[in-house]
Structure formats: C-alpha cells, structure tokens
Design a protein around this motif. Structure first.
Motif, PDB file in Angstrom:
ATOM      1  N   ARG A 383       0.826  -1.208   0.000  1.00 22.37           N
ATOM      2  CA  ARG A 383       0.000   0.000   0.000  1.00 22.37           C
ATOM      3  C   ARG A 383       0.859   1.256   0.000  1.00 22.37           C
ATOM      4  NH1 ARG A 383      -5.056  -2.177   0.854  1.00 22.37           N
ATOM      5  NH2 ARG A 383      -5.037  -4.215   1.884  1.00 22.37           N
ATOM      6  N   LYS A 384       2.008   1.175  -0.605  1.00 17.95           N
ATOM      7  CA  LYS A 384       2.891   2.335  -0.734  1.00 17.95           C
ATOM      8  C   LYS A 384       3.027   2.677  -2.213  1.00 17.95           C
ATOM      9  CE  LYS A 384       5.748   1.219   3.335  1.00 17.95           C
ATOM     10  NZ  LYS A 384       5.209  -0.099   3.674  1.00 17.95           N
ATOM     11  N   GLN A 385       3.660   3.791  -2.489  1.00 18.02           N
ATOM     12  CA  GLN A 385       3.882   4.185  -3.872  1.00 18.02           C
ATOM     13  C   GLN A 385       4.845   3.208  -4.536  1.00 18.02           C
ATOM     14  OE1 GLN A 385       5.707   8.070  -4.446  1.00 18.02           O
ATOM     15  NE2 GLN A 385       4.428   8.438  -6.235  1.00 18.02           N
ATOM     16  N   VAL A 386       4.514   2.822  -5.758  1.00 18.40           N
ATOM     17  CA  VAL A 386       5.388   1.925  -6.515  1.00 18.40           C
ATOM     18  C   VAL A 386       6.697   2.651  -6.819  1.00 18.40           C
ATOM     19  CG1 VAL A 386       5.638   0.659  -8.689  1.00 18.40           C
ATOM     20  CG2 VAL A 386       3.431   0.718  -7.518  1.00 18.40           C
ATOM     21  N   PRO A 387       7.855   2.001  -6.646  1.00 20.28           N
ATOM     22  CA  PRO A 387       9.125   2.652  -6.973  1.00 20.28           C
ATOM     23  C   PRO A 387       9.094   3.196  -8.399  1.00 20.28           C
ATOM     24  CG  PRO A 387       9.529   0.563  -5.865  1.00 20.28           C
ATOM     25  CD  PRO A 387       8.059   0.632  -6.127  1.00 20.28           C
ATOM     26  N   PRO A 388       9.603   4.416  -8.619  1.00 20.00           N
ATOM     27  CA  PRO A 388       9.518   5.043  -9.949  1.00 20.00           C
ATOM     28  C   PRO A 388      10.071   4.171 -11.070  1.00 20.00           C
ATOM     29  CG  PRO A 388      10.306   6.629  -8.320  1.00 20.00           C
ATOM     30  CD  PRO A 388      10.257   5.299  -7.629  1.00 20.00           C
ATOM     31  N   GLU A 389      11.124   3.425 -10.775  1.00 21.78           N
ATOM     32  CA  GLU A 389      11.728   2.605 -11.818  1.00 21.78           C
ATOM     33  C   GLU A 389      10.855   1.410 -12.205  1.00 21.78           C
ATOM     34  OE1 GLU A 389      13.455   1.166  -7.863  1.00 21.78           O
ATOM     35  OE2 GLU A 389      12.913   3.077  -8.819  1.00 21.78           O
ATOM     36  N   LYS A 390       9.804   1.145 -11.429  1.00 25.18           N
ATOM     37  CA  LYS A 390       8.908   0.020 -11.721  1.00 25.18           C
ATOM     38  C   LYS A 390       7.611   0.477 -12.397  1.00 25.18           C
ATOM     39  CE  LYS A 390      11.711  -2.942 -10.010  1.00 25.18           C
ATOM     40  NZ  LYS A 390      12.458  -3.828 -10.935  1.00 25.18           N
ATOM     41  N   THR A 391       7.457   1.781 -12.579  1.00 23.69           N
ATOM     42  CA  THR A 391       6.213   2.299 -13.150  1.00 23.69           C
ATOM     43  C   THR A 391       5.943   1.712 -14.532  1.00 23.69           C
ATOM     44  OG1 THR A 391       6.489   4.368 -11.921  1.00 23.69           O
ATOM     45  CG2 THR A 391       4.982   4.399 -13.788  1.00 23.69           C
ATOM     46  N   LYS A 392       6.979   1.609 -15.358  1.00 27.62           N
ATOM     47  CA  LYS A 392       6.796   1.068 -16.709  1.00 27.62           C
ATOM     48  C   LYS A 392       6.305  -0.375 -16.655  1.00 27.62           C
ATOM     49  CE  LYS A 392       9.088   0.414 -21.174  1.00 27.62           C
ATOM     50  NZ  LYS A 392       8.584  -0.946 -21.341  1.00 27.62           N
ATOM     51  N   ASP A 393       6.865  -1.168 -15.732  1.00 31.54           N
ATOM     52  CA  ASP A 393       6.428  -2.562 -15.608  1.00 31.54           C
ATOM     53  C   ASP A 393       4.949  -2.640 -15.239  1.00 31.54           C
ATOM     54  OD1 ASP A 393       8.959  -3.859 -16.103  1.00 31.54           O
ATOM     55  OD2 ASP A 393       9.589  -3.160 -14.137  1.00 31.54           O
ATOM     56  N   VAL A 394       4.527  -1.755 -14.337  1.00 28.94           N
ATOM     57  CA  VAL A 394       3.119  -1.745 -13.929  1.00 28.94           C
ATOM     58  C   VAL A 394       2.235  -1.361 -15.105  1.00 28.94           C
ATOM     59  CG1 VAL A 394       1.425  -0.688 -12.397  1.00 28.94           C
ATOM     60  CG2 VAL A 394       3.702  -1.239 -11.528  1.00 28.94           C
ATOM     61  N   LEU A 395       2.651  -0.335 -15.846  1.00 34.76           N
ATOM     62  CA  LEU A 395       1.852   0.107 -16.991  1.00 34.76           C
ATOM     63  C   LEU A 395       1.765  -0.985 -18.058  1.00 34.76           C
ATOM     64  CD1 LEU A 395       3.026   3.820 -17.372  1.00 34.76           C
ATOM     65  CD2 LEU A 395       0.853   2.989 -16.471  1.00 34.76           C
ATOM     66  N   ASP A 396       2.884  -1.670 -18.298  1.00 32.54           N
ATOM     67  CA  ASP A 396       2.873  -2.747 -19.298  1.00 32.54           C
ATOM     68  C   ASP A 396       1.886  -3.844 -18.913  1.00 32.54           C
ATOM     69  OD1 ASP A 396       4.780  -1.441 -20.773  1.00 32.54           O
ATOM     70  OD2 ASP A 396       6.470  -2.619 -20.041  1.00 32.54           O
ATOM     71  N   PHE A 397       1.823  -4.167 -17.628  1.00 30.63           N
ATOM     72  CA  PHE A 397       0.924  -5.217 -17.149  1.00 30.63           C
ATOM     73  C   PHE A 397      -0.531  -4.741 -17.184  1.00 30.63           C
ATOM     74  CE2 PHE A 397      -1.244  -7.512 -13.655  1.00 30.63           C
ATOM     75  CZ  PHE A 397      -0.997  -8.821 -14.048  1.00 30.63           C
ATOM     76  N   ALA A 398      -0.740  -3.477 -16.827  1.00 33.38           N
ATOM     77  CA  ALA A 398      -2.106  -2.952 -16.715  1.00 33.38           C
ATOM     78  C   ALA A 398      -2.704  -2.593 -18.070  1.00 33.38           C
ATOM     79  CB  ALA A 398      -2.115  -1.720 -15.807  1.00 33.38           C
ATOM     80  N   THR A 399      -1.837  -2.327 -19.057  1.00 31.12           N
ATOM     81  CA  THR A 399      -2.310  -1.848 -20.355  1.00 31.12           C
ATOM     82  C   THR A 399      -2.846  -2.989 -21.205  1.00 31.12           C
ATOM     83  OG1 THR A 399      -0.734  -0.015 -20.330  1.00 31.12           O
ATOM     84  CG2 THR A 399      -1.640  -0.655 -22.464  1.00 31.12           C
ATOM     85  N   LYS A 400      -4.081  -2.832 -21.675  1.00 32.34           N
ATOM     86  CA  LYS A 400      -4.684  -3.803 -22.590  1.00 32.34           C
ATOM     87  C   LYS A 400      -5.428  -3.045 -23.678  1.00 32.34           C
ATOM     88  CE  LYS A 400      -5.499  -7.997 -19.809  1.00 32.34           C
ATOM     89  NZ  LYS A 400      -5.021  -8.995 -20.783  1.00 32.34           N
ATOM     90  N   LYS A 401      -5.336  -3.537 -24.893  1.00 31.40           N
ATOM     91  CA  LYS A 401      -6.094  -2.933 -25.984  1.00 31.40           C
ATOM     92  C   LYS A 401      -7.587  -3.075 -25.690  1.00 31.40           C
ATOM     93  CE  LYS A 401      -2.687  -3.449 -29.682  1.00 31.40           C
ATOM     94  NZ  LYS A 401      -2.556  -1.999 -29.879  1.00 31.40           N
ATOM     95  N   PRO A 402      -8.402  -2.170 -26.247  1.00 33.86           N
ATOM     96  CA  PRO A 402      -9.835  -2.177 -25.911  1.00 33.86           C
ATOM     97  C   PRO A 402     -10.516  -3.533 -26.043  1.00 33.86           C
ATOM     98  CG  PRO A 402      -9.275  -0.223 -27.167  1.00 33.86           C
ATOM     99  CD  PRO A 402      -8.041  -1.066 -27.153  1.00 33.86           C
ATOM    100  N   LYS A 403     -10.290  -4.213 -27.154  1.00 36.55           N
ATOM    101  CA  LYS A 403     -10.952  -5.507 -27.350  1.00 36.55           C
ATOM    102  C   LYS A 403     -10.508  -6.505 -26.281  1.00 36.55           C
ATOM    103  CE  LYS A 403     -11.830  -9.063 -30.868  1.00 36.55           C
ATOM    104  NZ  LYS A 403     -11.579 -10.176 -29.939  1.00 36.55           N
TER     105      LYS A 403
END
Length: 904
Positions: A383-403
């Motif tokens: 429940r803390k802020q994700v380390p800045p260097e891990k932000t890209k990894d989180v975005l890659d996992f969370a990002t999905k194309k609309p379909k």
C-alpha cells in the motif's frame, strides 16, 4: 517470548475500526429511511441537468457496466463498534465478523449479513436481538496457525452491533427516475448494495477498497514485488437504471517467501550473501532506512521451533529495522541482566541463527525478530507508492487494448460470480451478466478549427483526427539568439560530435516551425556531483560575456537517473535566475529523430513567450466572443505519496491571460498535508485575474472598460464526488471574494474534471474505432451512464495510443452562465486541443493539465541545497519541518518566469 526493543503496549482486544458515518453508534433507536412526501423539493449537489446534448455524429458503443436490479425488501443497517479499541485492519475485521456469523451466533445471522470491513453492517432481515436495538458479542479469535507450543490462546474481541436505520430501496427507484434528492438515504442505499456485491470476493481474495485480486494472472517485476490481476466493481446510479461498473485492475503485492530474500531482492542483491544486510559488513544507514520504509507495515509469519518439534506460526506486523545485527543487539531481560537477540533465540528457543550479524525487524508489539525467522505470506498488497523505476512494468501489465480489455472484463464476471454469491441472492439482486456490457448511443463531436502562423501550408486546420500537426508554423514563434548547452555526461558517452548533432537537429526543427534560432558554440561538460547552480551560472556568464546579455535559453543534457540534477536546474532557472531551461535525457537526444526535436520545439516556444496554435474564434465562440471575455482556470491539489508523512500538499491555479485561451500563467502554494480544498484560492484567484486584466490592457490594448472578464470557467481537478459540496461551500466563496476585491462581477461556471474512475468506452463495431481500437477522439456520452439528475457527461477527447483510453468525467457544480450541454462539451473538447506540449488532442482541458504539472513541480521551489529532501529516496521527513517551515522555504517564481509558461 521474543525480546522487546522498548516497553510498549501489549496486544489489546481488537474490533472493527470506527469510520463511515460519524455518531451513528450512539443512537439507540432505528431511523426509518423512507420515501419523501409528494411535496419534497428535489435538490442536487451540482447543477440540475438542463437537457441532453445533440451535437456530433452518432456512434454505437459498449460501456463496461452491467444492469442490476434493486432489492425489494427493507434493508436493516447496523453500526459495528468495539468500545475503546484501536483501529484494526479491514482484513482482520472481516475475519472477526465471519467468525461471529458462522461460529459464535449463526442462529442470529441467518441469512448472513454483509459487512464493509469498517463499521457498517447490512442485513436483509432484522437481527433478532430480543426486542433490543443492540447486542454485544464476545468473539474468540486467533490468527495463529499450528499452535504446538505453549503461548497465549485465542483473544476475545467484544463487538457491539446497534441498529441505526431501515433503508427502503424504493428511494433508489425514485432517484434513478429523477424523483428523489441525492441525500443521505440514497447514499446509504448505494453503499449497502456495494457492500452486498463485494462481500463474497472480499471473504476469499486479497482486497483493496473496491478491487480484489487473484493469482490467476501475475507478473514478477523484481525488487521483491509481484503484480496480480484484479477486478474492480462499483454500483452506480444512472439515468433510469442501476448499474455495476466492472473493470480490470492491478494489485502490487509483496513477493511471498522468506523475508530475508525479499530484502535482498529489494536492494538489488538477489542470491547474494545475506550478510550484505549486516551493519558490521558495511550496510549503509541510508540503505537500511530505505529498506525499512519498503517493508514497514508488512505482515510476516514468524516460525519458531516449538515443544516436541512442533512449529509455532504467529502473524506479526513489521514496524522498523534494528540498527544493529542480532549478535550485537542487546535488550534487558524481565528478570534482570542483558542478552543479545542471537543469544536469546539460542538459549530460549533452541534456535541457532545462520546469519547472526544481519539486522532484525521490530514488530508492532515491540518484539525483535531476526530476518531469517520471518516469512511473508502470499497475497499481501503493498500500500505504498510503486518505486519510480517500476512504473513502466506496472503500466505494461495494466495496459490492454480495448478488445482485450473488454474480453477480460467479460471473463471476470465468472470470477465475480454474482449468481453464485449467497449474499447477492439473499438480498434479491440480479445482475444481468448474460446481456453483456451496456450498449450506449454516443456522439462524436466535431473538433475545433486551429489557427497556425504565417508560412504554414494552411493557416487554419480542422482536425478530424488527433494526428500530428505537420507542416505547420507556430502562431507566434519566438527568437532565440543567445543560448548555451550544458551536458551532464562524460565526453566519452556524449562527446563533441553528439553535441553538435543534437544542436543541429534542434535548430533545424525549430526553424521549420518558425522559431528564429542559430547554432551555438557555447557547450559545457559538467559533473553532476558538483554545485549545479554555480555551473549553470558560469555558463550563463560566458554567454553574457560574448553577447553582452544573459542567455534566453539554457539547454541541459541529463544522464540516466538525473532527477536531482533536473530539480536543481529547474530551481535555478524558474526561481533563482528567471531564465528558460530545457532538459533532455542523453539517451533520448543521442542520434534523435526529427520528431523528438519537433516535440522539444513545442515546449521551448511557449517557455519563451510564444504561442503554438490558437482555436479559430469561429469554431469556439463561447471562448472567444469579444463581448463576453472569458478567463478559463484550472485548479488542482497534489498530496504526499503514501508513507510520506510530514510532507505538505501543494496547490496550483492556472489561467489564460489572452483572449485566445492559449497563453497561461500559474500560481502555486503550500498547504496542510492531505487537505483537498484550496486554502489560498482567494489570493491565487486575485493574482491570475489581475494578470489577465493587465495583459488585456498592456498587450492586447483593450479599453479600460473591457479589461475585466465577463465569464469565469473554473475547471477543478482531483475532487471526489463526496467533496462536491465542499467545493461549493468553501472554494466558490473564495473565488467570489477575489472578484469583489478587484471590483469585478463575472459570471462563474464550476466544472469538476474526474479522471480516477473506471468507466471505459468500446466501439461496438471495430471499424468505428481509431487505429488503436479505441473510440475516436471527441466521443461524448451524457445519458445511459450519466447521473440521474445532475449535469454531467463523459468525454473521451484524445485518440488512443497503446491501451484503452479513459474518458474524462465532467460534473457541472455551478453555472451562472447557463451554458448548454452542447456548449460545455464543445468548449471542453476545444480546450483539449490547445495543450502546448502536444500535437494531438489530450485527455483533459489544457488548463487542468497544466495545473497538474504545476503541482508536481512544486518541489522545485525549494532550494536543492536546503534541508528539505523531496527525492524519491528520502525515507522520512524531519519532524522540525512544520507547515510554517515548508511555507517559509517555498521560494516564489522569479518575476520573469511568472508571466511565462515555465511549466510547459
């Protein structure tokens, strides 16, 4: 009993945490939340919806929401309290209530009630308390695993339930039909339905407020962290129907397993000798504090040998790390004398430590436990802020194309399993999952016509897509005749040829958009470990010696991880010297493509007072009507990251000063930590209004009677729905007082722009989407999923790039200008096209975007050489840094920068 670092409070009895509605626990009689009489006036927090918009072409879309029925029977509301108890985690509260319903008093809780983990319980029948409105229960509970050794037995928690209200769900039927005020009865009824649908998953999975997470899809991102796929769900009232908004979400979890391994991985020493974590082996104190910040609050299981070889597992919460290893850390025994932690475990627990020099954890009870004896259980949310260097990894996992996202949501319904939830069934709710996501008639707005400068192939362009604006010259380009380059890389990594290539590329692209710029030979290589301000001052002095004037631009090339240098550069340029600075990462500008420098030119032009493009007056008359001069404001507040206790919040107010709503100024202040309402809005508003009138007189040469704005369009960012009333009661009066002090009386419109929601749009026909599969820019929805009574709409103003675009949610709280839905929607869409940093329309209006940037850059107002550390690696804030000290050390903008878009 493990040794204690210091005398502390023992484990007292626990119970559900206090929260939610204040004061309800003291009421001994239930209140009937029923229906309004026929004469009741229907009130709204914001502006009552005047009508629906009609502009734009039609588009058939899906929205990630599902229709649900409303229960028919009365819902009984109970307060859950535990007298004189400290706040307990929601996870423990849920376990206590489960034990109460299934083991302590199952005869009372049949059918079972639902509970929110804090203080609200809802039951579909009145709980039989023998004629009383309340009853107290003793719940015996233990979190221990196998208890083969002697020790404390289960703990008894006293839990008191008090009936406080009866909710007639008919209020929701009236509300979605537009015949009921948005009052406490409606809010409580919606809360009850949310608790019903969340009860089943929160009993079975790790959860975080409105989302729960499963290990069906995970990703290891290093640093002791894992990502888990989760599902968000929320009951939302809409026009004529009740919906459940369902979306995928992402949870960041601590990696399960030995705590020792987790710590090693976090500091980047995975599979290395654990003695790296020993002070006697050179563990730096700063690194220990950084690790402490990461693991504080984590729940661990301590595994100790028990009698007869049995294992005793006790859950504990880590508070901090010791300053010494277990073999050097001494404590005072209860019977007198001292002993090291390592010796204690050897003599009292028959446990010889493998790594006695490694630090220990101090847990909540004060006990000191060696790292090697602690294990992290699975499914524990960080429940803390994700380390800045891990932000890209989180975005890659969370990002999905609309379909793909819509498919995941459909599949998630099987995990949510509404039809199999005993709670959903017992409350009489039916979620029509078979019908699929909601089908909605949307509209696609016509984009504004934009004007460019002399020399462009076309002076005005109507953007039918959010594509790049190529072959265009800036509406008002600047002249750069004195500039220097300072490079914080070694000449081996970024040498003379790389610097010259960068200069030539930048000059070429700037010239192509109309900026007058000549190459510079003032290039300096510096060491980032030195005094940045002195280095920049020296470079500026050499420029002044050559041209007899200081530079009007300093270009700085940063190394990887050069955040501290960046902060120092911005403080020097924006605060100390009043000179424009443009930073570029060496990895980006080394052999960069022309498009990179084209993007940089967008920022440089406005920093020096230029204007990139303006909306054509004919396409946005509500903004550019000369008889109704309009100032558009954007306001935001940014709060310290989780775990950053002691740091203040920062506020920002941005507003245009020109008649074309393209040139903006900003004001930023410090305020009480985590306070959302802007304390100094009156002074900030007065400042930007004064600057607006000054610009109209001095630059646009308007007459004395035409200086004041006739209209204020105030966009407020970052405010939750529960705070709308506070905006009207606290911020609106301050804005009006600022106008009174200046002797002006403009009509005010206040619009809240929401980004933190889970509503998503999906084109029903893939051919209707843009290249990314998203709905096209300009897609607007103001019915079906909109508020039943209040003036709001969703606008997806930007084209998609990678994942699924998020529309912005606009809620009109106050409108003296009586703007129609079509006017407000086209106005907001137009403002998304004048964001200076981008050649595409963006997701929110430019002034809101700017306010967000100004907030995030507020830390640059502090001297980097001062005592306040805002770096990501800072582990704590000095207790002496009070709010007054933060305000005192917050340096104002340099006078030169205060009239420019330094934040671009």
């Amino acid at each position: 009993m493990p040794p204690r670092a210091a005398p502390g409070r023992g484990r007292g009895a626990g119970g559900p945490a206090r929260g939610g509605r204040g004061g309800a626990a003291s009421r001994e009689t239930a209140v009937q939340i029923g229906l309004p009489t026929s004469g009741d006036h229907i009130t709204t927090v914001g502006v009552k919806r005047p009508d629906f918009g009609t502009g734009g072409r039609p588009l058939d879309i899906y929205v990630n929401s599902f229709v649900t029925t409303i229960p028919e029977g009365v819902i009984h509301h109970y307060d859950v309290i535990s007298p004189s108890e400290k706040t307990l985690p929601a996870r423990l509260n849920m376990a206590l209530i489960k034990t109460l319903q299934t083991q302590v008093a199952p005869q009372i809780f049949t059918p079972r009630a639902v509970y929110d983990g804090r203080k609200n319980m809802f039951a579909i029948r009145e709980l039989p308390f023998g004629g009383s409105s309340s009853q107290e229960f003793d719940v015996s509970f233990s979190e221990r695993g196998e208890t083969g050794s002697k020790g404390k037995g289960p703990k008894v928690f006293k839990i008191k339930l008090t009936k406080v209200a009866e909710i007639n769900p008919e209020v929701l039927q009236r509300f979605i039909a537009g015949n009921q005020s948005h009052d406490n009865s409606v809010l409580t009824a919606i809360t009850a339905l949310n608790v019903v649908i969340r009860m089943e998953p929160t009993m079975n999975y790790p959860f975080n407020v409105r989302s729960f997470f499963t290990d069906r899809e995970t990703k290891d991102i290093g640093s002791g962290l894992q990502l888990w796929r989760g599902y968000f769900q929320s009951v939302r009232p809409a026009c004529g129907q009740m919906l459940i908004n369902v979306d995928i979400s992402t949870g960041t979890m601590y990696k399960a397993g030995p705590l020792l391994n987790l710590c090693l991985e976090y500091i980047g020493k995975r599979d290395k000798d654990p003695n790296i974590l020993a002070p006697s082996h050179g563990l730096p104190d700063r690194e220990r504090l950084r690790l402490q910040r990461f693991i504080s609050g984590i729940r661990v299981i301590t595994t100790l040998p028990g009698s007869g070889g049995a294992v005793n597992q006790t859950p504990r919460v880590v508070k901090k790390l010791s300053t010494a290893g277990a073999n050097a850390l001494r404590f005072t025994m209860r019977e007198g004398g001292t002993m090291t932690v390592a010796d204690y475990f050897k003599t009292h627990q028959n446990c010889v430590l493998r790594f006695p020099e490694v630090v220990c954890v101090e847990v909540g009870s004060g006990a000191l436990i060696p790292l090697e004896l602690c294990t992290v259980p699975p499914g524990q949310i960080m429940r803390k802020q994700v380390p800045p260097e891990k932000t890209k990894d989180v975005l890659d996992f969370a990002t999905k194309k609309p379909k793909d996202r819509l498919d995941s949501i459909r599949n998630g319904l099987a995990v949510l399993a509404y039809g199999q939830s005993e709670y959903v069934r017992q409350f009489g709710m039916h979620v029509d999952a078979a019908a699929g996501p909601l089908r909605v008639k949307a509209r696609v707005l016509k984009p504004p016509t934009l004007k460019y400068g002399t020399g462009s192939k076309q002076l005005t362009i109507n953007h039918h897509s959010p594509s790049s604006r190529v072959d265009k010259r800036f509406f008002k380009p600047v002249q750069i005749d004195r500039w220097v380059v300072v490079i914080y890389e070694t000449q081996n990594r970024f040498g003379e040829s790389a610097a010259q290539e960068m200069i030539n590329g930048l000059v070429l692209r700037c010239r192509e958009v109309g900026i007058t710029m000549t190459p510079t030979n003032l290039i300096f290589w510096e060491n980032g470990q030195g005094a940045i301000a002195n280095q920049l001052r020296s470079a500026g002095a050499q420029c002044a010696a050559k041209y007899k004037l200081p530079p009007n631009l300093i270009v700085v090339v940063l190394p990887e991880g050069g955040n501290d240098i960046y902060t120092a550069v911005k403080h020097f340029g924006d605060i100390t010297m009043g000179v424009a600075t443009q930073c570029m990462k060496s990895s980006k500008c080394f052999r960069a493509k022309p498009q990179y420098y084209a993007n940089i030119s967008l920022k440089i032009n406005v920093k020096l007072g230029g204007i990139n493009t303006i909306p054509d007056p004919s396409s946005v008359s509500v903004l550019t009507d000369p008889h109704q001069p309009t100032i558009v404001m954007g306001a935001d507040v940014i709060h310290p990251a989780p775990g950053s206790d002691g740091r203040p919040s920062f506020t920002a107010l941005v507003a245009n000063v020109d008649s074309d709503t393209a040139k903006y100024i900003a004001d930023s202040r410090v305020q009480t930590s985590r306070q959302e309402m802007i304390e100094e809005l009156q002074a900030m508003s007065k400042h930007v209004l004064s600057m607006y009138m000054k610009y109209r007189g001095a630059v646009e040469k308007k007459g004395a009677n035409s200086l004041a704005p006739k209209r204020i369009i105030f966009y407020r960012d970052g405010v939750s729905e529960g705070q709308f009333k506070q905006v009207l009661e606290q911020e609106l009066p301050l804005l009006k007082k600022a106008c009174e002090e200046l002797g002006i009386n403009p009509k005010i419109t206040i619009i809240v722009v929401g980004k933190r929601h889970h509503v998503r749009f999906f084109p029903q026909n893939e051919r209707d989407g843009d290249r990314s599969g998203n709905c096209p820019a300009g897609t607007v929805v103001d019915r079906a999923v909109a508020h039943p009574t209040e003036f709001d709409f969703y606008l997806q103003s930007h084209g998609g790039l990678l994942g699924t675009s998020r529309p912005a949610h606009y809620s009109v709280l106050y409108d003296e200008n009586n703007l129609s839905p079509d006017s407000l929607q086209s106005l907001s869409f137009a403002l998304c096209h004048v964001y200076a940093r981008s050649t595409r329309s963006v997701s929110i209006p430019a002034p809101v975007y700017y306010a967000d940037i100004v907030c995030s850059r507020a830390k640059n107002h502090y001297d980097p050489a001062g005592s306040i550390d805002f770096s990501d690696s800072a582990t704590q804030v000095d207790a002496n840094n009070s709010l007054d000290n933060f305000r005192r050390d917050f340096k104002p903008l340099h006078k030169t920068q205060s009239t420019l878009m330094y934040f671009s």
